[in-house]
Design a protein around this motif. Structure first.
Motif, short mmCIF file in Angstrom:
data_model
loop_
_atom_site.label_atom_id
_atom_site.label_comp_id
_atom_site.label_asym_id
_atom_site.label_seq_id
_atom_site.Cartn_x
_atom_site.Cartn_y
_atom_site.Cartn_z
N ASP A 56 -22.56 2.35 -19.61
CA ASP A 56 -22.04 2.10 -18.27
C ASP A 56 -22.56 3.07 -17.23
OD1 ASP A 56 -20.47 -0.12 -18.94
OD2 ASP A 56 -18.80 1.13 -19.59
N TRP A 119 -13.72 3.36 -12.63
CA TRP A 119 -14.97 3.21 -13.37
C TRP A 119 -15.71 4.51 -13.59
CZ3 TRP A 119 -18.80 5.16 -10.42
CH2 TRP A 119 -18.67 5.07 -9.03
N HIS A 147 -16.17 -2.56 -13.49
CA HIS A 147 -17.47 -1.97 -13.18
C HIS A 147 -17.99 -1.07 -14.30
CE1 HIS A 147 -17.20 -3.75 -9.30
NE2 HIS A 147 -16.16 -3.02 -8.94
N CYS A 291 -23.21 3.94 -11.27
CA CYS A 291 -22.55 2.92 -12.08
C CYS A 291 -22.93 1.49 -11.68
CB CYS A 291 -21.03 3.09 -11.99
SG CYS A 291 -20.12 2.04 -13.12
N THR A 292 -22.97 1.19 -10.38
CA THR A 292 -23.21 -0.19 -9.95
C THR A 292 -24.31 -0.25 -8.90
OG1 THR A 292 -21.63 -0.15 -8.11
CG2 THR A 292 -20.76 -0.69 -10.30
#
Length: 465
Positions: A56, A119, A147, A291-292
Protein backbone atom coordinates in the motif's frame (compact mmCIF):
# COMPACT_ATOMS: atom_id res chain seq x y z
CA UNK A 1 -23.22 -4.10 -2.04
CA UNK A 2 -25.95 -6.74 -2.05
CA UNK A 3 -29.23 -6.38 -0.17
CA UNK A 4 -28.08 -9.05 2.29
CA UNK A 5 -24.81 -7.20 2.97
CA UNK A 6 -26.70 -3.93 3.38
CA UNK A 7 -29.13 -5.47 5.86
CA UNK A 8 -26.29 -7.15 7.76
CA UNK A 9 -24.39 -3.89 8.23
CA UNK A 10 -27.49 -1.91 9.13
CA UNK A 11 -28.52 -4.37 11.84
CA UNK A 12 -25.05 -5.20 13.19
CA UNK A 13 -24.92 -2.33 15.74
CA UNK A 14 -28.22 -3.46 17.26
CA UNK A 15 -26.99 -7.05 17.38
CA UNK A 16 -23.87 -5.94 19.22
CA UNK A 17 -25.97 -3.95 21.67
CA UNK A 18 -28.22 -6.93 22.28
CA UNK A 19 -25.18 -9.08 22.93
CA UNK A 20 -23.88 -6.55 25.46
CA UNK A 21 -27.27 -6.24 27.15
CA UNK A 22 -27.69 -9.99 27.45
CA UNK A 23 -24.27 -10.52 29.02
CA UNK A 24 -23.87 -7.22 30.89
CA UNK A 25 -20.66 -5.23 30.74
CA UNK A 26 -17.83 -7.57 29.75
CA UNK A 27 -15.69 -8.58 32.70
CA UNK A 28 -12.10 -7.42 32.95
CA UNK A 29 -11.04 -11.01 32.29
CA UNK A 30 -13.03 -11.11 29.05
CA UNK A 31 -11.62 -7.78 27.89
CA UNK A 32 -8.07 -8.97 28.56
CA UNK A 33 -8.81 -12.18 26.70
CA UNK A 34 -9.97 -10.21 23.65
CA UNK A 35 -6.93 -7.95 23.78
CA UNK A 36 -4.51 -10.85 24.12
CA UNK A 37 -6.20 -12.56 21.17
CA UNK A 38 -5.58 -9.40 19.16
CA UNK A 39 -1.95 -9.43 20.32
CA UNK A 40 -1.58 -13.04 19.18
CA UNK A 41 -2.94 -12.11 15.75
CA UNK A 42 -0.43 -9.28 15.41
CA UNK A 43 2.44 -11.57 16.31
CA UNK A 44 1.34 -14.48 14.14
CA UNK A 45 0.56 -12.36 11.08
CA UNK A 46 3.42 -9.90 11.48
CA UNK A 47 5.05 -10.76 8.15
CA UNK A 48 1.73 -10.62 6.29
CA UNK A 49 0.97 -7.22 7.78
CA UNK A 50 4.35 -5.83 6.77
CA UNK A 51 3.88 -7.15 3.22
CA UNK A 52 0.47 -5.47 3.01
CA UNK A 53 1.93 -2.19 4.27
CA UNK A 54 4.66 -2.38 1.66
CA UNK A 55 2.07 -3.02 -1.03
CA UNK A 56 0.00 0.00 0.00
CA UNK A 57 2.70 2.49 0.98
CA UNK A 58 6.07 1.02 0.06
CA UNK A 59 6.70 1.08 3.80
CA UNK A 60 10.04 -0.43 4.92
CA UNK A 61 9.77 -3.39 7.29
CA UNK A 62 11.54 -1.47 10.05
CA UNK A 63 9.02 1.37 9.88
CA UNK A 64 6.12 -1.09 9.61
CA UNK A 65 7.14 -2.86 12.77
CA UNK A 66 8.28 0.14 14.81
CA UNK A 67 5.48 2.58 13.97
CA UNK A 68 2.58 0.19 13.43
CA UNK A 69 2.96 -3.23 15.06
CA UNK A 70 5.28 -2.55 18.02
CA UNK A 71 3.23 0.38 19.33
CA UNK A 72 0.10 -1.78 19.26
CA UNK A 73 1.81 -4.62 21.12
CA UNK A 74 3.07 -2.18 23.75
CA UNK A 75 -0.38 -0.60 24.05
CA UNK A 76 -2.02 -3.98 24.65
CA UNK A 77 0.55 -4.89 27.31
CA UNK A 78 0.07 -1.55 29.07
CA UNK A 79 -3.72 -1.67 28.97
CA UNK A 80 -3.88 -5.26 30.22
CA UNK A 81 -1.62 -4.32 33.13
CA UNK A 82 -3.68 -1.35 34.27
CA UNK A 83 -7.26 -1.93 33.15
CA UNK A 84 -8.42 -3.49 36.43
CA UNK A 85 -7.24 -0.42 38.35
CA UNK A 86 -8.85 1.99 35.88
CA UNK A 87 -12.15 0.12 36.08
CA UNK A 88 -12.28 -0.06 39.88
CA UNK A 89 -15.48 1.56 41.23
CA UNK A 90 -15.17 4.62 43.47
CA UNK A 91 -17.52 4.91 46.43
CA UNK A 92 -18.22 7.69 48.89
CA UNK A 93 -20.58 8.63 51.73
CA UNK A 94 -21.38 12.19 52.83
CA UNK A 95 -23.42 13.63 55.69
CA UNK A 96 -25.98 16.18 54.55
CA UNK A 97 -28.53 18.13 56.54
CA UNK A 98 -30.94 15.50 57.81
CA UNK A 99 -29.66 12.58 55.73
CA UNK A 100 -26.65 10.61 54.52
CA UNK A 101 -25.96 10.20 50.82
CA UNK A 102 -23.96 7.33 49.36
CA UNK A 103 -22.90 6.81 45.79
CA UNK A 104 -20.73 4.49 43.73
CA UNK A 105 -19.19 5.68 40.48
CA UNK A 106 -18.01 3.25 37.83
CA UNK A 107 -17.11 3.27 34.15
CA UNK A 108 -19.67 1.92 31.73
CA UNK A 109 -19.22 1.00 28.03
CA UNK A 110 -21.03 3.03 25.39
CA UNK A 111 -22.11 -0.13 23.58
CA UNK A 112 -21.56 -0.59 19.86
CA UNK A 113 -18.69 1.56 18.55
CA UNK A 114 -17.77 2.41 14.96
CA UNK A 115 -14.07 2.96 14.21
CA UNK A 116 -13.14 4.53 10.87
CA UNK A 117 -9.41 4.16 10.22
CA UNK A 118 -6.94 6.12 8.13
CA UNK A 119 -4.71 5.06 5.23
CA UNK A 120 -1.35 6.49 6.29
CA UNK A 121 -0.86 4.12 9.24
CA UNK A 122 -3.59 1.64 8.32
CA UNK A 123 -2.77 -0.94 10.99
CA UNK A 124 -1.95 1.31 13.93
CA UNK A 125 -4.62 3.97 13.40
CA UNK A 126 -7.28 1.31 12.85
CA UNK A 127 -6.48 -1.01 15.75
CA UNK A 128 -5.22 1.48 18.36
CA UNK A 129 -8.71 2.91 18.96
CA UNK A 130 -10.09 -0.64 18.93
CA UNK A 131 -7.82 -1.44 21.88
CA UNK A 132 -9.32 1.47 23.82
CA UNK A 133 -12.84 0.45 22.81
CA UNK A 134 -12.32 -3.14 23.96
CA UNK A 135 -10.75 -1.93 27.20
CA UNK A 136 -13.82 0.22 27.79
CA UNK A 137 -16.05 -2.86 27.43
CA UNK A 138 -17.50 -2.12 23.99
CA UNK A 139 -18.06 -4.21 20.90
CA UNK A 140 -16.82 -2.71 17.63
CA UNK A 141 -17.27 -2.41 13.92
CA UNK A 142 -14.08 -1.33 12.15
CA UNK A 143 -13.92 0.34 8.73
CA UNK A 144 -10.30 0.49 7.44
CA UNK A 145 -9.46 2.98 4.72
CA UNK A 146 -10.13 1.83 1.16
CA UNK A 147 -7.01 3.76 0.11
CA UNK A 148 -4.83 1.07 1.73
CA UNK A 149 -6.63 -1.92 0.16
CA UNK A 150 -4.11 -4.67 0.84
CA UNK A 151 -4.02 -3.85 4.55
CA UNK A 152 -7.79 -3.43 4.73
CA UNK A 153 -8.45 -6.84 3.19
CA UNK A 154 -5.90 -8.51 5.45
CA UNK A 155 -7.40 -6.91 8.57
CA UNK A 156 -10.83 -8.09 7.45
CA UNK A 157 -9.55 -11.63 7.02
CA UNK A 158 -7.64 -12.00 10.28
CA UNK A 159 -10.07 -10.13 12.56
CA UNK A 160 -13.26 -11.68 11.24
CA UNK A 161 -11.79 -15.16 11.52
CA UNK A 162 -10.80 -14.64 15.14
CA UNK A 163 -13.85 -12.79 16.56
CA UNK A 164 -17.62 -13.22 16.25
CA UNK A 165 -19.27 -10.28 14.47
CA UNK A 166 -21.30 -9.48 17.59
CA UNK A 167 -18.01 -8.55 19.29
CA UNK A 168 -15.56 -7.30 16.67
CA UNK A 169 -16.09 -7.03 12.92
CA UNK A 170 -14.18 -5.46 10.04
CA UNK A 171 -16.03 -3.99 7.07
CA UNK A 172 -14.25 -3.01 3.85
CA UNK A 173 -15.64 -0.68 1.23
CA UNK A 174 -15.53 2.81 -0.22
CA UNK A 175 -16.94 6.15 0.89
CA UNK A 176 -20.48 4.87 0.24
CA UNK A 177 -19.92 2.11 2.80
CA UNK A 178 -18.51 4.63 5.26
CA UNK A 179 -21.58 6.85 4.79
CA UNK A 180 -23.86 3.89 5.43
CA UNK A 181 -22.00 3.05 8.62
CA UNK A 182 -21.92 6.60 10.00
CA UNK A 183 -25.70 6.77 9.58
CA UNK A 184 -26.22 3.45 11.40
CA UNK A 185 -27.29 3.48 15.08
CA UNK A 186 -23.88 3.23 16.74
CA UNK A 187 -23.38 4.52 20.29
CA UNK A 188 -20.04 6.21 19.50
CA UNK A 189 -18.04 6.95 16.36
CA UNK A 190 -14.26 7.27 16.28
CA UNK A 191 -12.85 8.80 13.09
CA UNK A 192 -9.26 9.37 11.95
CA UNK A 193 -8.71 11.35 8.77
CA UNK A 194 -8.91 14.74 7.14
CA UNK A 195 -10.60 17.82 8.54
CA UNK A 196 -13.05 17.93 5.62
CA UNK A 197 -14.20 14.33 6.02
CA UNK A 198 -14.23 14.71 9.79
CA UNK A 199 -16.74 17.54 9.49
CA UNK A 200 -18.96 15.35 7.31
CA UNK A 201 -18.80 12.48 9.81
CA UNK A 202 -19.63 14.81 12.69
CA UNK A 203 -22.55 16.31 10.78
CA UNK A 204 -23.96 12.87 9.98
CA UNK A 205 -23.55 11.70 13.57
CA UNK A 206 -25.21 14.86 14.89
CA UNK A 207 -28.45 13.87 13.16
CA UNK A 208 -28.69 10.95 15.60
CA UNK A 209 -26.93 12.70 18.52
CA UNK A 210 -24.16 10.11 18.31
CA UNK A 211 -21.01 11.22 20.14
CA UNK A 212 -17.91 11.46 17.97
CA UNK A 213 -14.17 11.45 18.57
CA UNK A 214 -12.27 13.10 15.73
CA UNK A 215 -8.53 12.66 15.15
CA UNK A 216 -7.67 15.04 12.32
CA UNK A 217 -4.46 16.75 11.18
CA UNK A 218 -2.86 20.14 10.92
CA UNK A 219 0.28 22.08 10.13
CA UNK A 220 2.54 21.13 13.02
CA UNK A 221 5.12 23.92 13.40
CA UNK A 222 8.73 23.09 14.23
CA UNK A 223 11.06 25.83 15.51
CA UNK A 224 14.81 25.61 15.96
CA UNK A 225 16.56 28.55 17.57
CA UNK A 226 20.27 29.34 17.73
CA UNK A 227 20.64 27.37 20.98
CA UNK A 228 18.89 24.27 19.63
CA UNK A 229 21.04 23.57 16.60
CA UNK A 230 23.03 20.35 16.47
CA UNK A 231 23.57 17.52 14.04
CA UNK A 232 21.51 15.28 16.32
CA UNK A 233 18.63 17.79 16.33
CA UNK A 234 18.57 18.00 12.53
CA UNK A 235 18.58 14.22 12.28
CA UNK A 236 15.55 14.04 14.58
CA UNK A 237 13.65 16.58 12.50
CA UNK A 238 14.51 14.94 9.18
CA UNK A 239 13.63 11.49 10.49
CA UNK A 240 10.25 12.72 11.75
CA UNK A 241 9.47 14.68 8.59
CA UNK A 242 10.25 11.95 6.07
CA UNK A 243 9.08 8.94 8.08
CA UNK A 244 6.43 7.16 5.99
CA UNK A 245 7.32 9.53 3.13
CA UNK A 246 5.99 12.44 5.16
CA UNK A 247 2.50 10.96 5.48
CA UNK A 248 2.28 11.35 9.25
CA UNK A 249 -0.30 13.54 10.96
CA UNK A 250 2.21 14.66 13.61
CA UNK A 251 5.16 15.16 11.25
CA UNK A 252 6.88 18.55 11.39
CA UNK A 253 5.02 20.41 8.66
CA UNK A 254 7.09 23.57 8.35
CA UNK A 255 10.50 24.32 9.87
CA UNK A 256 11.19 27.82 11.21
CA UNK A 257 14.92 28.47 11.70
CA UNK A 258 16.64 31.36 13.42
CA UNK A 259 18.36 33.48 10.77
CA UNK A 260 21.77 33.15 12.45
CA UNK A 261 21.83 29.39 11.81
CA UNK A 262 19.73 29.29 8.64
CA UNK A 263 22.39 28.38 6.08
CA UNK A 264 24.18 25.81 8.22
CA UNK A 265 20.82 24.26 9.08
CA UNK A 266 20.01 23.89 5.39
CA UNK A 267 23.41 22.31 4.78
CA UNK A 268 22.92 19.91 7.67
CA UNK A 269 19.43 19.00 6.42
CA UNK A 270 20.84 18.03 3.02
CA UNK A 271 23.60 16.02 4.68
CA UNK A 272 21.08 14.15 6.85
CA UNK A 273 18.77 13.34 3.93
CA UNK A 274 21.69 11.98 1.93
CA UNK A 275 22.92 9.98 4.91
CA UNK A 276 19.47 8.45 5.43
CA UNK A 277 18.39 7.74 1.87
CA UNK A 278 21.48 8.17 -0.33
CA UNK A 279 21.87 10.36 -3.37
CA UNK A 280 19.20 8.33 -5.19
CA UNK A 281 16.36 7.91 -2.67
CA UNK A 282 14.16 6.24 -5.30
CA UNK A 283 16.53 3.26 -5.01
CA UNK A 284 16.50 3.23 -1.20
CA UNK A 285 14.72 0.38 0.53
CA UNK A 286 14.20 2.62 3.54
CA UNK A 287 11.96 5.21 1.91
CA UNK A 288 8.25 4.81 1.25
CA UNK A 289 5.85 5.93 -1.46
CA UNK A 290 2.77 8.15 -1.67
CA UNK A 291 -0.39 6.17 -1.04
CA UNK A 292 -2.73 7.33 -3.82
CA UNK A 293 -2.54 9.05 -7.20
CA UNK A 294 -4.72 11.91 -5.99
CA UNK A 295 -2.52 12.56 -2.98
CA UNK A 296 0.59 12.32 -5.14
CA UNK A 297 -0.77 15.04 -7.40
CA UNK A 298 -1.51 17.32 -4.45
CA UNK A 299 1.90 16.93 -2.81
CA UNK A 300 3.85 17.17 -6.08
CA UNK A 301 2.13 20.50 -6.80
CA UNK A 302 3.69 21.97 -3.66
CA UNK A 303 7.21 21.56 -5.06
CA UNK A 304 6.78 24.41 -7.52
CA UNK A 305 5.90 26.90 -4.81
CA UNK A 306 9.44 27.59 -3.67
CA UNK A 307 13.10 27.24 -4.50
CA UNK A 308 14.21 23.60 -4.37
CA UNK A 309 17.19 23.44 -2.04
CA UNK A 310 17.28 19.64 -1.98
CA UNK A 311 15.45 16.91 -3.89
CA UNK A 312 12.50 17.93 -6.03
CA UNK A 313 12.35 14.77 -8.16
CA UNK A 314 9.17 12.77 -8.56
CA UNK A 315 7.81 9.85 -10.54
CA UNK A 316 4.05 9.73 -11.04
CA UNK A 317 3.99 6.09 -12.20
CA UNK A 318 5.61 4.84 -8.98
CA UNK A 319 4.06 7.55 -6.77
CA UNK A 320 7.57 8.56 -5.71
CA UNK A 321 8.44 12.02 -4.42
CA UNK A 322 12.00 12.50 -3.23
CA UNK A 323 12.69 14.11 0.16
CA UNK A 324 12.40 17.76 -0.82
CA UNK A 325 13.43 20.97 0.92
CA UNK A 326 12.00 24.32 -0.20
CA UNK A 327 13.16 27.86 0.57
CA UNK A 328 12.14 31.35 -0.60
CA UNK A 329 8.42 30.63 -0.50
CA UNK A 330 6.12 33.52 -1.34
CA UNK A 331 3.74 34.61 1.44
CA UNK A 332 0.24 33.31 0.89
CA UNK A 333 1.36 30.25 -1.10
CA UNK A 334 -0.89 27.19 -0.60
CA UNK A 335 1.99 25.24 0.94
CA UNK A 336 1.99 27.73 3.81
CA UNK A 337 -1.79 27.43 4.28
CA UNK A 338 -2.56 23.74 3.75
CA UNK A 339 -1.34 20.66 5.56
CA UNK A 340 1.43 19.18 3.40
CA UNK A 341 1.18 15.55 4.52
CA UNK A 342 4.05 14.52 2.30
CA UNK A 343 7.84 14.64 1.87
CA UNK A 344 8.18 18.36 1.18
CA UNK A 345 9.71 20.55 3.89
CA UNK A 346 9.47 24.35 3.75
CA UNK A 347 12.32 25.97 5.73
CA UNK A 348 11.66 29.57 6.71
CA UNK A 349 14.04 31.96 8.54
CA UNK A 350 12.93 34.14 11.44
CA UNK A 351 14.65 36.80 13.52
CA UNK A 352 12.68 37.00 16.76
CA UNK A 353 10.53 34.39 18.54
CA UNK A 354 7.80 36.78 19.67
CA UNK A 355 7.53 38.28 16.20
CA UNK A 356 7.28 34.79 14.69
CA UNK A 357 4.53 33.77 17.08
CA UNK A 358 2.53 36.93 16.41
CA UNK A 359 2.90 36.62 12.63
CA UNK A 360 -0.05 34.24 12.22
CA UNK A 361 2.11 31.76 10.29
CA UNK A 362 1.83 29.03 12.93
CA UNK A 363 -1.31 26.95 13.40
CA UNK A 364 -1.91 27.20 17.13
CA UNK A 365 -4.34 24.28 17.25
CA UNK A 366 -2.21 21.81 15.27
CA UNK A 367 -1.98 18.26 16.61
CA UNK A 368 1.37 19.11 18.16
CA UNK A 369 4.13 21.68 18.16
CA UNK A 370 7.89 21.14 18.15
CA UNK A 371 10.68 23.33 19.45
CA UNK A 372 14.41 22.69 19.55
CA UNK A 373 16.00 25.02 22.08
CA UNK A 374 17.94 25.19 25.33
CA UNK A 375 16.32 28.48 26.27
CA UNK A 376 13.69 27.74 28.94
CA UNK A 377 11.88 31.05 28.56
CA UNK A 378 11.43 30.53 24.80
CA UNK A 379 10.23 26.99 25.34
CA UNK A 380 7.71 28.29 27.85
CA UNK A 381 6.64 31.08 25.51
CA UNK A 382 6.05 28.59 22.69
CA UNK A 383 4.16 26.22 24.98
CA UNK A 384 1.87 29.00 26.17
CA UNK A 385 1.25 30.19 22.61
CA UNK A 386 0.28 26.80 21.19
CA UNK A 387 -3.16 25.34 21.92
CA UNK A 388 -2.05 21.84 20.91
CA UNK A 389 -2.61 19.13 23.54
CA UNK A 390 1.08 18.16 23.29
CA UNK A 391 4.27 20.16 22.86
CA UNK A 392 7.47 18.23 22.19
CA UNK A 393 10.84 19.71 23.14
CA UNK A 394 14.02 18.62 21.32
CA UNK A 395 12.25 15.54 19.93
CA UNK A 396 9.65 14.73 17.29
CA UNK A 397 7.05 11.98 16.84
CA UNK A 398 8.20 9.94 19.85
CA UNK A 399 5.46 11.10 22.24
CA UNK A 400 2.79 9.42 20.10
CA UNK A 401 4.25 5.99 20.86
CA UNK A 402 3.85 6.37 24.61
CA UNK A 403 0.75 4.83 26.25
CA UNK A 404 1.32 7.23 29.15
CA UNK A 405 0.45 10.26 27.01
CA UNK A 406 -3.03 11.03 25.70
CA UNK A 407 -3.12 11.53 21.94
CA UNK A 408 -5.68 13.85 20.41
CA UNK A 409 -6.41 17.23 18.93
CA UNK A 410 -8.15 20.47 19.69
CA UNK A 411 -10.00 22.84 17.37
CA UNK A 412 -9.15 22.12 13.73
CA UNK A 413 -7.03 19.11 14.69
CA UNK A 414 -10.03 17.33 16.20
CA UNK A 415 -11.42 16.59 19.64
CA UNK A 416 -11.20 13.75 22.07
CA UNK A 417 -8.10 11.74 22.98
CA UNK A 418 -6.99 8.15 23.33
CA UNK A 419 -3.95 5.91 24.07
CA UNK A 420 -3.52 4.22 27.44
CA UNK A 421 -5.89 5.37 30.17
CA UNK A 422 -7.15 8.17 27.93
CA UNK A 423 -8.45 5.52 25.53
CA UNK A 424 -10.21 3.64 28.31
CA UNK A 425 -11.87 6.87 29.44
CA UNK A 426 -12.75 7.93 25.89
CA UNK A 427 -14.64 4.71 25.20
CA UNK A 428 -16.55 4.61 28.48
CA UNK A 429 -18.63 6.99 30.54
CA UNK A 430 -19.07 7.49 34.26
CA UNK A 431 -22.18 5.87 35.70
CA UNK A 432 -23.28 6.61 39.26
CA UNK A 433 -25.50 4.60 41.60
CA UNK A 434 -26.91 7.10 44.12
CA UNK A 435 -28.74 6.37 47.37
CA UNK A 436 -29.80 8.40 50.41
CA UNK A 437 -30.52 7.37 53.98
CA UNK A 438 -33.04 9.78 55.48
CA UNK A 439 -33.09 10.70 59.14
CA UNK A 440 -35.05 13.94 58.82
CA UNK A 441 -37.22 15.02 55.92
CA UNK A 442 -37.41 18.70 55.02
CA UNK A 443 -41.06 19.00 54.15
CA UNK A 444 -40.56 22.56 52.96
CA UNK A 445 -38.99 21.39 49.69
CA UNK A 446 -42.37 20.26 48.41
CA UNK A 447 -44.97 22.58 46.82
CA UNK A 448 -46.80 24.72 47.65
CA UNK A 449 -43.77 26.91 48.37
CA UNK A 450 -43.82 29.74 50.90
CA UNK A 451 -41.74 32.72 51.96
CA UNK A 452 -41.13 30.98 55.26
CA UNK A 453 -39.70 27.95 53.53
CA UNK A 454 -37.50 30.18 51.35
CA UNK A 455 -36.05 31.84 54.44
CA UNK A 456 -35.41 28.44 56.00
CA UNK A 457 -33.74 27.22 52.80
CA UNK A 458 -31.39 30.21 52.75
CA UNK A 459 -30.37 29.57 56.34
CA UNK A 460 -29.53 25.90 55.81
CA UNK A 461 -28.22 26.21 52.26
CA UNK A 462 -24.55 25.86 53.23
CA UNK A 463 -25.23 22.54 54.98
CA UNK A 464 -26.80 21.07 51.86
CA UNK A 465 -23.41 20.69 50.14
Amino acid sequence: MTDNEYHFLKTLPERQKEELFSMGSPSIEMRKKQLLKLKTILLEREEDLMKALYSDLGKPSFESFSSEIAVLLNEIDYVCKHIATWNRPEGSRHLRLGYVEAFKKKRHPYGSVLIVGSWNYPVQLTLMPAIGAIAGGNFCVIKPSEHAPATAELLKEIINQAFPPEQLYVVTGNAQTASLLTSAPFDLIFFTGSEQTGKAVAAQAAKQLTPVILELGGKNPCIIDETGFSTAAIKEIIWGKFLNAGQTCIAPDTLFVHHSIYEKTLDEISASISAFYGDQPEASGDYGRICTDAHFQKVAAFIGQGHVRHGGAYDRKNRFISPTVLTDIKPGSPILQEEIFGPVLPVIPYTDMRTLLSSGNLQRDALTGYIFSKNKSRIQLFSEYMRSPTISVNQVIQHAASPHIAFGGVGRSGYGAYHGKAGFLAFSYEKTDYQTYHYLRFQGKFPPYSDRNMKALKKVRRWLL
